[in-house]
Design a protein around this motif. Sequence first.
Motif: not given
Length: 516
Positions: A376-392
């Motif tokens: 995942v990508t960590h920002e200062e206060n949250l984390q995120w990821f982009d699943a695209g079309d690989e996860i429903r």
Amino acid sequence: MTGPVPALEDRAVACANRLLEADRVLLASHIDADGLTSAAVAAQALERAEIQFETVFEKQLDEAAIARIAATEYDTVLFTDFGSGQLDDIGEHEDDGAFTPVIADHHQPADRDTEYHLNPLLFGINGASELSGAGASYVLARALADVSSTAATDGGTKPADDPATTPRTDNRDLAALAVVGAVGDMQASGGELHGANAKIVEEGVDAGVLETGTDLALYGKQTRPLPKLLEYATDVQIPGISNSERGALRFLDGLDLELKRDGEWRRWSGLSGDEKQTIASALVQRAVSKGVPASKIDQLVGTAYVLPEEPVGTELRDASEFSTLLNATARYERADVGLGVCLGDRDGALERARKLLRDHRRNLSNGIDLVTEKGVTHEENLQWFDAGDEIRETIVGIVAGMAMGNQGISRSKPILAFAEKSADPRSAENSADAQSADQTGEAATETDGGELKVSARGTHALVRQGLDLSVVVGEAARAVGGDGGGHDVAAGATVPKGEEAEFLERADEIVGEQLA
């Protein structure tokens, strides 16, 4: 009658009386576990009150869905597990005389209100942790049983000296489904249900449809063989056991217990009290010896909600496993199957639901592996990821929540997940039951191909520090031309493609302000 939630009783009675005045009712519901149980509770209450009705499910109650409902010939529409947040659109159709809405919901209401609106938030009760959508439907069901009984007595069709009510005649037997909905809506914080939910539990216990007790707070106690139960018990990480098939086997082999029968590993539900105590004590000792914090060890134990009328060793006996089974049906466009299970179909519907659950588990496992591998990508206060079309899109929120705590994925920050929006499911077979919003009631809208689904997950510990993901994703999405909402611990949104960076920047700012 004093209902299970006295603060809601007057409003519930008003809603019940309005339903009794209707010639027939359209029951419209959300389709996650809470939505399915909400619909099942409402459907049985309407049937017992001899009110004609039809049930429809909506992926999301957006403007188009409300317009479809308004185009029907029903003058009365009962919305369950949604409707409060969409009162602006609903109100326009109400003003035009299309239908009278009756709403049993627990999500944040829009600025507008309507007369027959049953929502705990209107009465100072937390809809994210104290009463679910199914709980609101249950409060309505109890009132409906009372007013319909009174109407029958007044009309001379029921003798005044009628014997004492039974769990079925006063709808207390529906408390079990309400509890399944609350558990599926992640309202069992700290290992148990609280507030108004706890009152519903009491009614279910009194009615004989629920049993409670202190037990291991592990998912799969009814259905998983013991080694898998421990291997997949990752909410509290026990070094050498969690995520380790070999470690779980070694741990069990080291106990002086007969944990196999006819060459097969036994299940937790089939153990004696003494056997359970031996395993639980050994687990705690292992956790202590490996330096697991005491606060985490406490989380190994919680309150179990058991449906005693269901067979031992089945998904339907445990509220947590029951809710997971329901979620699997909704996420794969088969809410009709989930409703059938709730209404007692133990043949075709249950078998179809189990197949969907097997597919669901496989997809979740693959999704978690994908996120853990990519990171995942960590920002200062949250984390995120982009699943695209690989996860429903219908499961990406669950994957995000389950991945928290894995390598490189923190539990001290909320996690946001992007996924491609699917095409309008109404073009596919069985599509009327398609599901986009997940078990937490997160908001979404139909896509024209230019939007992304966002799912957000936190922890109850973060919520206690001030996190409210409904506000985070709602404000951040609207800032970029999207929309969102849900609950404090879990929520969702849709945002235009290309606006992800600005959305994340705003969301990160809001989380920082909330947790400051």
